[in-house]
Design a protein around this motif. Structure first.
Motif, mmCIF file in Angstrom:
data_model
loop_
_atom_site.group_PDB
_atom_site.id
_atom_site.type_symbol
_atom_site.label_atom_id
_atom_site.label_comp_id
_atom_site.label_asym_id
_atom_site.label_seq_id
_atom_site.Cartn_x
_atom_site.Cartn_y
_atom_site.Cartn_z
ATOM 1 N N MET A 172 0.848 -1.210 0.000
ATOM 2 C CA MET A 172 0.000 0.000 0.000
ATOM 3 C C MET A 172 0.879 1.253 0.000
ATOM 4 N N LEU A 173 1.869 1.243 0.894
ATOM 5 C CA LEU A 173 2.756 2.406 1.038
ATOM 6 C C LEU A 173 3.455 2.712 -0.296
ATOM 7 N N LYS A 174 3.940 1.656 -0.930
ATOM 8 C CA LYS A 174 4.670 1.808 -2.196
ATOM 9 C C LYS A 174 3.791 2.431 -3.271
ATOM 10 N N ASP A 175 2.511 2.126 -3.198
ATOM 11 C CA ASP A 175 1.567 2.644 -4.179
ATOM 12 C C ASP A 175 1.142 4.084 -3.846
ATOM 13 N N ILE A 176 1.102 4.399 -2.552
ATOM 14 C CA ILE A 176 0.614 5.727 -2.139
ATOM 15 C C ILE A 176 1.717 6.784 -2.265
ATOM 16 N N VAL A 177 2.960 6.413 -1.923
ATOM 17 C CA VAL A 177 4.068 7.394 -1.930
ATOM 18 C C VAL A 177 4.151 8.192 -3.235
ATOM 19 N N PRO A 178 4.228 7.536 -4.400
ATOM 20 C CA PRO A 178 4.410 8.336 -5.623
ATOM 21 C C PRO A 178 3.183 9.125 -6.044
ATOM 22 N N ARG A 179 2.034 8.835 -5.437
ATOM 23 C CA ARG A 179 0.803 9.537 -5.845
ATOM 24 C C ARG A 179 0.508 10.769 -5.003
ATOM 25 N N THR A 180 1.299 10.982 -3.919
ATOM 26 C CA THR A 180 0.953 12.052 -2.974
ATOM 27 C C THR A 180 2.154 12.983 -2.752
ATOM 28 N N ALA A 181 1.922 14.053 -1.977
ATOM 29 C CA ALA A 181 2.999 15.020 -1.723
ATOM 30 C C ALA A 181 3.951 14.532 -0.643
ATOM 31 N N GLY A 182 3.488 13.614 0.202
ATOM 32 C CA GLY A 182 4.380 13.129 1.261
ATOM 33 C C GLY A 182 3.649 12.297 2.298
ATOM 34 N N ILE A 183 4.441 11.518 3.025
ATOM 35 C CA ILE A 183 3.912 10.625 4.061
ATOM 36 C C ILE A 183 4.593 10.990 5.374
ATOM 37 N N ARG A 184 3.858 10.931 6.486
ATOM 38 C CA ARG A 184 4.436 11.167 7.813
ATOM 39 C C ARG A 184 4.065 10.018 8.734
ATOM 40 N N ARG A 185 5.025 9.653 9.631
ATOM 41 C CA ARG A 185 4.735 8.605 10.612
ATOM 42 C C ARG A 185 5.269 9.061 11.978
ATOM 43 N N PRO A 186 4.567 10.008 12.621
ATOM 44 C CA PRO A 186 5.094 10.524 13.883
ATOM 45 C C PRO A 186 5.027 9.527 15.043
ATOM 46 N N GLY A 187 4.001 8.669 15.143
ATOM 47 C CA GLY A 187 4.011 7.653 16.189
ATOM 48 C C GLY A 187 3.003 7.806 17.309
ATOM 49 N N SER A 188 1.976 8.624 17.109
ATOM 50 C CA SER A 188 0.854 8.641 18.054
ATOM 51 C C SER A 188 -0.415 8.679 17.213
ATOM 52 N N ALA A 189 -1.059 7.526 17.109
ATOM 53 C CA ALA A 189 -2.216 7.425 16.204
ATOM 54 C C ALA A 189 -3.325 8.394 16.604
ATOM 55 N N ALA A 190 -3.537 8.559 17.918
ATOM 56 C CA ALA A 190 -4.608 9.460 18.372
ATOM 57 C C ALA A 190 -4.336 10.883 17.891
ATOM 58 N N LEU A 191 -3.055 11.291 17.983
ATOM 59 C CA LEU A 191 -2.681 12.639 17.537
ATOM 60 C C LEU A 191 -2.761 12.739 16.014
ATOM 61 N N ASP A 192 -2.357 11.673 15.329
ATOM 62 C CA ASP A 192 -2.464 11.651 13.860
ATOM 63 C C ASP A 192 -3.910 11.914 13.432
ATOM 64 N N LEU A 193 -4.843 11.246 14.099
ATOM 65 C CA LEU A 193 -6.260 11.395 13.725
ATOM 66 C C LEU A 193 -6.739 12.815 14.041
ATOM 67 N N ALA A 194 -6.272 13.349 15.167
ATOM 68 C CA ALA A 194 -6.621 14.738 15.510
ATOM 69 C C ALA A 194 -6.081 15.693 14.438
ATOM 70 N N TYR A 195 -4.916 15.376 13.885
ATOM 71 C CA TYR A 195 -4.326 16.224 12.834
ATOM 72 C C TYR A 195 -5.152 16.144 11.542
ATOM 73 N N VAL A 196 -5.736 14.994 11.279
ATOM 74 C CA VAL A 196 -6.643 14.910 10.112
ATOM 75 C C VAL A 196 -7.835 15.836 10.356
ATOM 76 N N ALA A 197 -8.387 15.780 11.576
ATOM 77 C CA ALA A 197 -9.538 16.638 11.909
ATOM 78 C C ALA A 197 -9.176 18.113 11.745
ATOM 79 N N ALA A 198 -7.931 18.460 12.090
ATOM 80 C CA ALA A 198 -7.504 19.866 12.032
ATOM 81 C C ALA A 198 -7.028 20.268 10.639
ATOM 82 N N GLY A 199 -7.061 19.347 9.684
ATOM 83 C CA GLY A 199 -6.648 19.668 8.309
ATOM 84 C C GLY A 199 -5.143 19.707 8.120
ATOM 85 N N ARG A 200 -4.378 19.207 9.103
ATOM 86 C CA ARG A 200 -2.914 19.210 8.965
ATOM 87 C C ARG A 200 -2.457 18.080 8.049
ATOM 88 N N TYR A 201 -3.155 16.969 8.140
ATOM 89 C CA TYR A 201 -3.021 15.890 7.143
ATOM 90 C C TYR A 201 -4.300 15.903 6.320
#
Ligand code: IPD
Ligand code: CA
Ligand code: CA
Length: 276
Positions: A172-201
């Motif tokens: 999945m990752l290999k397919d998504i990387v070239p189609r998007t501007a970038g990938i981030r893996r900070p390491g707190s899923a709860a915060l990641d989801l909050a960042y989606v809500a805030a429009g950061r991702y």
């Protein structure tokens, strides 16, 4: 603010104080391993205890599902169930890597109703109540408006504990990387989801999460106008631990790339989650 959300915020801030204090002297912490790559410290336990004390003082009859052993009550008998991750991103915390959070949500009759994700490092408090929108501190937040997949920043979590779906994930990752501007893996899923809500991702996906990693973040996203589903876009993500999220357009784009990589094992896990 709804009184139940006020209590959740009080509990999250109390846990945040414990975490911030402990972060001043990481070398003093006793760390143990729950399983491969799964670390826990006394801070996780102390934060969970503090949260449960606040919640159970206010709501002694509510059921609790908590990561570090504090679960109590029967969610089938109680109309309310709190879902708690006292420290999401323990590995980051232990390394002094400043991406971790406290996650608290409550379900009423099985439906996510209030949510808090708190980042104690940046004093960022993400909150949502069903039907009332999502907020960062006192400001209303919304998912991003970006629609071109190639412009999108996507968050994710790499498999590290349970490696069962590693090959499918990397396909999945290999397919998504070239189609998007970038990938981030900070390491707190709860915060990641909050960042989606805030429009950061613009979007996010991960395999192998627990309900306490996701519950609060998912309500934040839907209240911010986003969509959340499992790897097929269905509603079993809290049970299956497989999650895709994003603004409506990016949610669809992510699914389009992910679905062809679903393996029989992933589909079976989703089917089991549906049946549970
Ligand atoms: C972990 C974090 C991480 C995710 C893991 C979770 P923990 O939570 O959310 O981002 O990739 O799957 O288990 O164990 O630090 O609470
Ligand atoms: Ca977690
Ligand atoms: Ca945790």
């Amino acid at each position: 603010m709804h009184p139940m959300l006020t209590i959740a915020v009080k509990a999250a801030r109390r846990a945040g104080r414990i975490i911030n204090q402990a972060s001043q002297n990481l070398d003093a912490l006793t760390v143990s391993k729950k399983s491969h790559s799964d670390y826990v410290s006394e801070v996780d336990g102390a934060a969970e205890e503090a949260i449960i004390k606040v919640l159970s003082t206010a709501y002694p009859d509510h059921a609790i599902l908590a990561e570090e052993g504090g679960s109590r009550g029967d969610s089938k008998k109680s109309e309310y169930q709190w879902i708690i991750d006292p420290l999401d991103g323990t590995t980051n915390f232990l390394h002094g890597f400043p991406k971790y959070s406290v996650s608290i949500a409550v379900k009423y009759k099985g439906v996510l109703t209030h949510a808090v994700v708190y980042d104690p490092n940046n004093n960022e408090l993400f909150t949502a109540s069903r039907g009332s929108g999502a907020y960062l501190n006192d400001h209303r937040i919304r998912v991003s408006k970006r629609t071109r997949f190639e412009d999108c920043l996507i968050g994710t979590g790499l498999p590290f504990r349970d490696l069962t779906h590693m090959d499918a994930y990397f396909a999945m990752l290999k397919d998504i990387v070239p189609r998007t501007a970038g990938i981030r893996r900070p390491g707190s899923a709860a915060l990641d989801l909050a960042y989606v809500a805030a429009g950061r991702y613009d979007g996010f996906w991960e395999i192998g999460l627990a309900p306490w990693d996701m519950a609060a973040g998912c309500l934040l996203i839907t209240e911010a106008g986003g969509l959340v589903g499992d790897l097929q876009g269905d509603g079993t993500y809290l049970e299956s631990g497989q999650i895709v999220a994003g603004n409506p357009k990016v949610f669809a784009s992510l699914l389009q790339v992910i679905v062809p990589h679903l393996t029989p094992a992933l589909i079976e896990a989703q089917r089991d989650a549906k049946a549970s």
